[in-house]
Scaffold this motif. Structure first.
Motif, short mmCIF file in Angstrom:
data_model
loop_
_atom_site.label_atom_id
_atom_site.label_comp_id
_atom_site.label_asym_id
_atom_site.label_seq_id
_atom_site.Cartn_x
_atom_site.Cartn_y
_atom_site.Cartn_z
N GLU A 188 7.92 -73.10 -2.88
CA GLU A 188 8.90 -73.18 -3.98
C GLU A 188 8.99 -74.60 -4.50
O GLU A 188 9.65 -74.88 -5.48
N GLU A 189 8.33 -75.52 -3.81
CA GLU A 189 8.43 -76.94 -4.19
C GLU A 189 7.11 -77.47 -4.71
O GLU A 189 6.62 -78.50 -4.27
N GLY A 190 6.47 -76.72 -5.60
CA GLY A 190 5.28 -77.25 -6.28
C GLY A 190 3.95 -76.73 -5.77
O GLY A 190 2.93 -76.98 -6.40
N CYS A 191 3.91 -76.04 -4.64
CA CYS A 191 2.65 -75.46 -4.18
C CYS A 191 2.55 -74.06 -4.74
O CYS A 191 3.41 -73.23 -4.50
N GLN A 192 1.47 -73.82 -5.51
CA GLN A 192 1.47 -72.57 -6.26
C GLN A 192 1.10 -71.35 -5.41
O GLN A 192 0.34 -71.43 -4.46
N PHE A 193 1.65 -70.21 -5.81
CA PHE A 193 1.27 -68.91 -5.27
C PHE A 193 0.74 -68.09 -6.44
O PHE A 193 1.40 -67.98 -7.48
N LEU A 194 -0.46 -67.54 -6.32
CA LEU A 194 -1.06 -66.75 -7.41
C LEU A 194 -1.22 -65.31 -6.94
O LEU A 194 -1.89 -65.07 -5.93
N ASN A 195 -0.60 -64.38 -7.66
CA ASN A 195 -0.72 -62.98 -7.24
C ASN A 195 -1.74 -62.22 -8.09
O ASN A 195 -2.03 -61.06 -7.81
N PHE A 196 -2.31 -62.88 -9.11
CA PHE A 196 -3.28 -62.23 -9.99
C PHE A 196 -2.75 -60.86 -10.43
O PHE A 196 -1.71 -60.82 -11.04
N LYS A 197 -3.44 -59.75 -10.07
CA LYS A 197 -2.94 -58.44 -10.56
C LYS A 197 -2.14 -57.71 -9.48
O LYS A 197 -1.87 -56.51 -9.59
N THR A 198 -1.80 -58.39 -8.40
CA THR A 198 -1.17 -57.73 -7.25
C THR A 198 0.34 -57.71 -7.40
O THR A 198 0.93 -58.69 -7.84
N ASN A 199 0.96 -56.62 -6.98
CA ASN A 199 2.42 -56.50 -7.10
C ASN A 199 3.15 -57.14 -5.90
O ASN A 199 4.11 -56.57 -5.37
N LEU A 200 2.67 -58.27 -5.45
CA LEU A 200 3.34 -59.03 -4.37
C LEU A 200 3.60 -60.41 -4.96
O LEU A 200 2.68 -61.04 -5.49
N PHE A 201 4.85 -60.87 -4.89
CA PHE A 201 5.22 -62.04 -5.67
C PHE A 201 5.50 -63.29 -4.85
O PHE A 201 5.75 -64.35 -5.40
N THR A 202 5.50 -63.15 -3.53
CA THR A 202 5.67 -64.33 -2.67
C THR A 202 4.74 -64.16 -1.46
O THR A 202 4.32 -63.05 -1.12
N LEU A 203 4.48 -65.29 -0.79
CA LEU A 203 3.65 -65.24 0.41
C LEU A 203 4.33 -64.42 1.51
O LEU A 203 3.68 -63.71 2.27
N LYS A 204 5.66 -64.53 1.53
CA LYS A 204 6.42 -63.76 2.52
C LYS A 204 6.15 -62.25 2.33
O LYS A 204 5.94 -61.53 3.29
N GLU A 205 6.16 -61.82 1.07
CA GLU A 205 5.87 -60.39 0.80
C GLU A 205 4.45 -60.03 1.25
O GLU A 205 4.22 -58.93 1.73
N VAL A 206 3.52 -60.95 1.07
CA VAL A 206 2.13 -60.69 1.50
C VAL A 206 2.12 -60.46 3.01
O VAL A 206 1.54 -59.49 3.51
N PHE A 207 2.80 -61.34 3.75
CA PHE A 207 2.78 -61.23 5.21
C PHE A 207 3.64 -60.07 5.72
O PHE A 207 3.54 -59.72 6.89
N GLU A 208 4.45 -59.50 4.85
CA GLU A 208 5.27 -58.35 5.28
C GLU A 208 4.67 -57.01 4.85
O GLU A 208 5.29 -55.96 5.05
N MET A 209 3.48 -57.03 4.31
CA MET A 209 2.82 -55.76 3.92
C MET A 209 2.64 -54.86 5.13
O MET A 209 2.37 -55.35 6.22
N PRO A 210 2.74 -53.54 4.93
CA PRO A 210 2.44 -52.64 6.05
C PRO A 210 0.98 -52.81 6.50
O PRO A 210 0.11 -53.12 5.67
N ALA A 211 0.75 -52.61 7.81
CA ALA A 211 -0.59 -52.85 8.38
C ALA A 211 -1.69 -52.07 7.64
O ALA A 211 -2.79 -52.58 7.44
N ALA A 212 -1.36 -50.85 7.18
CA ALA A 212 -2.39 -50.03 6.51
C ALA A 212 -2.82 -50.69 5.20
O ALA A 212 -3.99 -50.64 4.82
N ARG A 213 -1.88 -51.31 4.52
CA ARG A 213 -2.25 -51.97 3.25
C ARG A 213 -3.00 -53.28 3.53
O ARG A 213 -3.93 -53.63 2.80
N VAL A 214 -2.58 -53.99 4.56
CA VAL A 214 -3.29 -55.23 4.94
C VAL A 214 -4.78 -54.91 5.09
O VAL A 214 -5.64 -55.64 4.61
N LYS A 215 -5.07 -53.78 5.75
CA LYS A 215 -6.47 -53.43 6.03
C LYS A 215 -7.11 -52.64 4.89
O LYS A 215 -8.24 -52.19 5.01
N ASN A 216 -6.36 -52.45 3.81
CA ASN A 216 -6.86 -51.72 2.63
C ASN A 216 -7.37 -50.34 3.01
O ASN A 216 -8.44 -49.90 2.57
#
Ligand SMILES: O=C(O)CCC(=O)C(=O)O
Ligand SMILES: [Fe+2]
Length: 171
Positions: A17-45
């Protein structure tokens, strides 16, 4: 591993939040925290899950020092080059990065760590008479040097495969 590092390092998410960018491109995850909280099945696609692809500036000094134990800056870069104190990580599946130009102060290098990836490049209009759009393909161990300020770039990953990249700047 990254999830554990971020969860166990106080203030690590705040660095984004202090200047280090997060890029979600076309993904519906908007923070790194949300990325790390994805269900295991989605993590593994897994089948039926929505693919994801994200990138972020790994700026927390403790996490940066930890990750840098696992790689070195490419040895062929000039010794007297100026290097930034941070790196970017990009990982995920399928859609990759959307077509964009970077507004960064230096040239970029990028090491492909896992998976295969296709880069699509389009020159900026000023260069259209002599430069032509083209594509190339990278595999683990390949290092790409590209002026991402002069070439529009997008990436894509073969269906079902996972890609991971470490990227930084020099100049
Ligand atoms: O690796 C990717 O998918 C995108 C990388 C990128 O946009 C960059 O290195 O500037
Ligand atoms: Fe970029």
């Amino acid at each position: 591993m990254l999830k554990k590092l971020y969860e166990s390092t106080a203030g690590s998410y705040e660095s984004l939040e202090e200047g280090c960018q997060f890029l979600n491109f076309k993904t519906n995850l908007f923070t790194l925290k949300e990325v790390f909280e994805m269900p295991a099945a989605r993590v593994k696609n897994e089948r039926g899950q929505e693919p994801w692809y994200v990138g972020w500036g790994n700026c927390d000094p403790d996490i940066l020092a930890n990750i840098r134990k696992y790689y070195a800056v490419p040895e062929f870069l000039p010794e007297d080059a100026e290097f930034p104190v941070t790196e970017n990580l990009f990982f995920g599946y399928e859609m990759g990065a959307v077509m964009h130009l970077d507004y960064i102060p230096r040239l970029m290098w990028q090491g492909q760590v896992r998976g295969k990836k296709t880069w699509s490049l389009i020159p900026v209009p000023e260069c259209e008479n002599v430069c032509h759009k083209f594509q190339y393909y990278v595999e683990p161990g390949d290092v790409v040097l590209l002026d991402t300020r002069l070439w529009y770039h997008a990436t894509s990953i073969p269906k079902g495969q996972f890609s991971m990249t470490v990227q930084s700047e020099y100049g």
